[in-house]
Write an enzyme that holds these catalytic residues in place. Structure first.
Site, PDB file in Angstrom:
ATOM      1  N   GLU A  36      -5.944  -0.909  15.351  1.00 15.93           N
ATOM      2  CA  GLU A  36      -6.542  -1.853  14.410  1.00 15.93           C
ATOM      3  C   GLU A  36      -5.576  -2.967  14.009  1.00 15.93           C
ATOM      4  O   GLU A  36      -4.434  -2.722  13.623  1.00 15.93           O
ATOM      5  CB  GLU A  36      -6.982  -1.085  13.153  1.00 15.93           C
ATOM      6  CG  GLU A  36      -7.622  -1.990  12.110  1.00 15.93           C
ATOM      7  CD  GLU A  36      -7.967  -1.235  10.819  1.00 15.93           C
ATOM      8  OE1 GLU A  36      -8.122  -0.005  10.878  1.00 15.93           O
ATOM      9  OE2 GLU A  36      -8.063  -1.905   9.772  1.00 15.93           O
ATOM     10  N   ARG A  84       2.554   1.109  10.246  1.00 11.82           N
ATOM     11  CA  ARG A  84       2.072   1.575   8.943  1.00 11.82           C
ATOM     12  C   ARG A  84       3.228   1.525   7.956  1.00 11.82           C
ATOM     13  O   ARG A  84       4.087   2.390   7.944  1.00 11.82           O
ATOM     14  CB  ARG A  84       1.524   3.004   9.071  1.00 11.82           C
ATOM     15  CG  ARG A  84       0.786   3.518   7.847  1.00 11.82           C
ATOM     16  CD  ARG A  84       0.249   4.922   8.073  1.00 11.82           C
ATOM     17  NE  ARG A  84      -0.661   4.981   9.198  1.00 11.82           N
ATOM     18  CZ  ARG A  84      -1.952   4.650   9.135  1.00 11.82           C
ATOM     19  NH1 ARG A  84      -2.471   4.270   7.995  1.00 11.82           N
ATOM     20  NH2 ARG A  84      -2.710   4.727  10.203  1.00 11.82           N
ATOM     21  N   ARG A 124       0.845  -1.204   0.000  1.00  7.32           N
ATOM     22  CA  ARG A 124       0.000   0.000   0.000  1.00  7.32           C
ATOM     23  C   ARG A 124       0.870   1.239   0.000  1.00  7.32           C
ATOM     24  O   ARG A 124       1.874   1.300   0.696  1.00  7.32           O
ATOM     25  CB  ARG A 124      -0.909   0.001   1.240  1.00  7.32           C
ATOM     26  CG  ARG A 124      -1.793  -1.226   1.293  1.00  7.32           C
ATOM     27  CD  ARG A 124      -2.728  -1.215   2.489  1.00  7.32           C
ATOM     28  NE  ARG A 124      -3.518  -2.438   2.483  1.00  7.32           N
ATOM     29  CZ  ARG A 124      -4.437  -2.757   3.396  1.00  7.32           C
ATOM     30  NH1 ARG A 124      -4.676  -1.911   4.399  1.00  7.32           N
ATOM     31  NH2 ARG A 124      -5.112  -3.882   3.304  1.00  7.32           N
ATOM     32  N   ARG A 153       1.313  -6.331  12.359  1.00  7.38           N
ATOM     33  CA  ARG A 153       0.776  -5.695  13.579  1.00  7.38           C
ATOM     34  C   ARG A 153       0.655  -6.699  14.714  1.00  7.38           C
ATOM     35  O   ARG A 153       0.682  -6.318  15.898  1.00  7.38           O
ATOM     36  CB  ARG A 153      -0.568  -5.027  13.284  1.00  7.38           C
ATOM     37  CG  ARG A 153      -0.381  -3.790  12.406  1.00  7.38           C
ATOM     38  CD  ARG A 153      -1.641  -2.985  12.228  1.00  7.38           C
ATOM     39  NE  ARG A 153      -1.362  -1.813  11.392  1.00  7.38           N
ATOM     40  CZ  ARG A 153      -2.280  -0.909  11.046  1.00  7.38           C
ATOM     41  NH1 ARG A 153      -3.531  -1.038  11.457  1.00  7.38           N
ATOM     42  NH2 ARG A 153      -1.934   0.118  10.303  1.00  7.38           N
ATOM     43  N   SER A 198      -9.935  -6.081  10.149  1.00  5.92           N
ATOM     44  CA  SER A 198     -11.137  -5.380   9.711  1.00  5.92           C
ATOM     45  C   SER A 198     -11.998  -6.433   9.025  1.00  5.92           C
ATOM     46  O   SER A 198     -11.551  -7.065   8.080  1.00  5.92           O
ATOM     47  CB  SER A 198     -10.706  -4.290   8.728  1.00  5.92           C
ATOM     48  OG  SER A 198     -11.750  -3.395   8.512  1.00  5.92           O
TER      49      SER A 198
END
Length: 426
Positions: A348, A276, A261, A389, A351
């Site tokens: 997070e 991130r 990403r 994560r 999801s």
RNA sequence: GGAGGGAUAGCAUAACUGGUAAUGCACCGGUCUUGAAAACCGGCGCCUUCGGGCUUGGGGGUUCGAGUCCCCCUCCCUCCGCCA
């Protein structure tokens, strides 16, 4: 992609739904284009009907050796008229599709209303954040001190927001991937799948990333293949343009892929560490199911993801995203957030979304229902979990005063029996 | 990268020199039956303003009319080359 028929027949229902998500999609423009196109299609159909009838007469006349020249000349003009209309319809269709693809999904009635992420609702909590008799430090510091994470050299090799792991750090990623895949395949009934890590534009459009969010992804030149931002894209598109047999449903896949990403627009956020990054590992869960089962399957999928954290003894909470925070393609979404001690907050880590027909309509994925008619299927997916994560959560929650990190008991078989990460001898 | 072959509905197979997609299986509904099977009838891809229209991998072209003729593209198969 929403149902155009619904928009046509109940525009106010759609309008209210999109207002709840604070979307600025122009429904009136789409409705206008749609009715203009339908009018043109009707006219073209009438002309084609005429041409079909007269062509049949021409064939008969030729068979009877009669002169059909006058009729053929008439039909030439009709043919030109049809061609002109078809060109207009095609252009109109492109305009419609371009707008249609930009319209987000309609939130499910159980989604909490809200104006921003502040209005997300906590659904449940599991576990208790650990108490430390020292000040817990960040995973980045822990990893560098242990010699298992190296952000500086990752930046040298590639650039900012990349991770380089050594020894127990690299093994930890591999162990988590194996642990998660085994859990979901052996205990939760998912079929493991290893898809391509690059996809084409049609696949990105099928799941909803394109065209609206095209700038968020890495595109490989000159082929224009896109590095997958999540396994959701290749795995959901497995059945693009197919009709599935009802007896096979629900179909459940678990897939490991790296995810790429660009993280455009997140400058200054989570700049240090591996929360991130441009490339991370993830095990994704994807389901295809009948519409009447999708909300039950959504709850189950979320529980499947939660179980990973429970077995790893990582405290977490589950959040129901409100209408304003919901992703464009989702009708409903739960985020699972893991406790991150250095930030004293939940972040997070998964999801889990139900897209209902939205992706199926874009990707044209249907199933043959009991009554024999093809119907759009419902698609769902959720991280089970984001591996990078999860590494962060383990390093931080299991850190000790001496800088070492314990390995959760259930993960040890995947860590070649290692019970604790100690400084690496470089 | 080069040469050749192929793609028709969920699957499988047809369609004279261009005349408007046939058939079987599977599936769904109905009739019949105590129930089921068989048989028979209808449906079995999309749109529709319910008149119809569209659909032969995708896109163009020729034609009154294209599965069929011409051009481009995609994918699959075979062979050669290259390659982990």
């Amino acid at each position: 992609m929403i149902d155009l028929k619904l928009l046509r027949e109940s525009p106010d229902v759609v309008r209210r739904a999109l207002e709840a998500r604070r979307s600025q999609a122009d429904l009136d423009a789409l409705l206008k284009l749609d009715s203009e196109k339908r009018e043109m299609v009707f006219r073209a159909d009438e002309l084609r009907k005429k041409r079909n009838e007269e062509s049949e007469r021409i064939a008969q006349m030729k068979k009877a050796r009669a002169d059909a020249t006058a009729l053929i000349n008439d039909m030439r003009a009709v043919g030109e008229h049809i061609s002109a209309l078809e060109a207009e319809i095609k252009q109109k269709d492109e305009e419609i599709r371009a707008r249609w693809l930009m319209i987000p999904n309609i939130p499910h009635e159980t989604v909490p209303p809200g104006k921003s992420e502040e209005d997300n609702v906590e659904v449940r909590r599991w576990g208790v954040p650990p108490e430390f008799d020292f000040e817990p430090i960040s995973h980045a510091d822990i990893g560098e001190k242990l010699g298992i994470l190296d952000f500086e050299r990752a930046a040298k090799i590639t650039g900012a927001r990349f991770t380089l792991s050594y020894g127990a750090g690299a093994l930890l990623e591999r162990a988590l991937i194996g642990f998660m895949l085994d859990l979901h395949t052996k205990r939760h009934g998912y079929t493991e799948v290893l898809p391509p890590f690059m996809v084409n534009k049609d696949s990105m459009t099928g799941t909803g990333q394109f065209p609206k969010f095209a700038g968020d992804y890495f595109v490989c030149q000159p082929d224009e293949y896109i590095l997958v931002p999540t396994a959701e894209v290749p795995v959901t598109n497995i059945y693009r343009d197919e009709i599935l047999d009802d007896a096979r449903l629900p179909i459940k896949f678990a897939a490991y892929t790296p995810c790429f990403r660009r993280e455009a627009g997140s400058y200054g956020k989570d700049t240090r560490g591996m929360i991130r990054v441009h490339q991370f590992n993830k095990v994704e869960l994807v389901k295809f199911c009948r519409p009447e089962e999708s909300y039950e399957e959504h709850e189950k999928l979320t529980r499947d993801a939660e179980e990973v954290l429970q077995l790893l003894e990582i405290p977490y909470r589950v959040i129901a995203l409100c209408t304003a925070d919901l992703g464009d393609a989702a009708a409903k979404c739960y985020d699972i957030e893991a406790w991150i001690p250095s930030q004293k907050t939940y972040r997070e880590i998964s999801s889990c979304s139900n897209f209902e027909e939205y992706q199926a309509r874009r990707a044209n994925i249907r199933y043959r229902a009991k009554n024999g008619k093809p119907r759009f299927i419902h698609t769902l997916n959720g991280s089970g979990l984001a591996v990078g994560r999860t590494v962060v959560a383990i390093l931080e929650n299991f850190q000790k005063a001496d800088g070492t990190v314990d390995i959760p008991v259930n993960l040890r078989p995947y860590m070649n029996g290692i019970e604790r990460i100690t400084p690496r001898q470089a």
